[in-house]
Design a protein around this motif. Structure first.
Motif, short mmCIF file in Angstrom:
data_model
loop_
_atom_site.label_atom_id
_atom_site.label_comp_id
_atom_site.label_asym_id
_atom_site.label_seq_id
_atom_site.Cartn_x
_atom_site.Cartn_y
_atom_site.Cartn_z
N GLU A 28 20.08 45.94 5.43
CA GLU A 28 21.40 45.43 5.29
C GLU A 28 21.61 43.79 4.97
O GLU A 28 22.61 43.32 5.13
N LYS A 29 20.59 43.38 4.37
CA LYS A 29 20.66 42.10 3.66
C LYS A 29 20.61 41.99 2.17
O LYS A 29 20.52 40.71 1.50
N VAL A 31 22.47 43.23 -1.44
CA VAL A 31 23.71 44.15 -1.83
C VAL A 31 23.75 44.49 -3.35
O VAL A 31 22.94 43.47 -4.01
N ASP A 41 27.28 48.95 -4.03
CA ASP A 41 27.85 49.02 -2.45
C ASP A 41 28.88 48.79 -1.83
O ASP A 41 29.25 48.40 -0.61
N HIS A 44 29.96 50.43 1.10
CA HIS A 44 28.97 50.46 2.19
C HIS A 44 29.11 49.31 3.21
O HIS A 44 28.74 49.31 4.24
N TYR A 45 29.78 48.33 2.48
CA TYR A 45 29.66 47.05 3.12
C TYR A 45 31.41 46.58 3.42
O TYR A 45 31.61 46.14 2.34
N SER A 46 31.80 46.36 4.38
CA SER A 46 33.34 46.25 4.49
C SER A 46 33.53 44.58 3.81
O SER A 46 34.53 44.24 3.26
N VAL A 47 32.33 43.72 4.06
CA VAL A 47 32.73 42.37 3.60
C VAL A 47 32.59 42.28 2.07
O VAL A 47 33.27 41.63 1.77
N LEU A 48 31.98 42.87 1.39
CA LEU A 48 31.75 43.11 -0.03
C LEU A 48 33.20 43.52 -0.32
O LEU A 48 33.73 42.99 -1.11
N LYS A 49 33.63 44.76 0.06
CA LYS A 49 35.09 45.45 -0.39
C LYS A 49 35.92 43.98 -0.04
O LYS A 49 37.12 43.86 -0.92
N ASN A 86 26.45 36.16 3.43
CA ASN A 86 26.24 37.54 4.24
C ASN A 86 24.88 38.21 3.74
O ASN A 86 24.62 39.18 4.68
N PHE A 87 24.56 38.09 2.68
CA PHE A 87 23.36 38.68 2.11
C PHE A 87 22.09 37.70 1.81
O PHE A 87 22.45 36.59 1.40
#
Length: 125
Positions: A28-29, A31, A41, A44-49, A86-87
């Protein structure tokens, strides 16, 4: 953990490397393809969206309309800053975006002392 970016051409093994590194302590680290709306992703990752959607207004167009397309260096750096909050790692295919974006990513990595893993391929036929 030091931050890194996997840069490569399509079909060079970047997804495989990213998946291998993403197992274990980096789960999970990492992207994949954060500059693309249609792959990677995003779902897969709401923070990215959320980061992509924030930057989508007025930043897309032309041939690369599937991309988060920064207007300038500051926009690119701000997006990368948000990602690296975040990543630990990012995987980016250089053939999926234009030269401007690729240059901004490399400049960001150099400016922030982020390790670059570059993958290419060679046809044996």
């Amino acid at each position: 953990m030091n931050k890194f970016i996997i840069l490569g051409v399509a079909r060079s093994g970047t997804s495989n490397l990213s998946a291998c590194l993403g197992n274990g302590i980096l789960s999970e680290k990492i992207v994949q393809e954060p500059f693309l709306f249609t792959s990677g992703d995003r779902d897969h990752y709401s923070v990215l969206k959320n980061e992509q959607d924030k930057r989508a207004r007025g930043l897309l167009g032309g041939y690369y309309s599937q991309n988060v397309w920064p207007k300038n260096c500051k926009d690119a750096f701000d997006f990368l800053d948000a990602l690296y909050c975040n990543f630990t790692g990012i995987k980016h295919i250089i053939t999926s975006s234009g030269a401007f974006l690729n240059r901004m990513i490399i400049e960001y990595a150099v400016h922030n002392n982020i390790k670059i893993i570059f993958q290419s391929r060679k046809s044996l036929l």
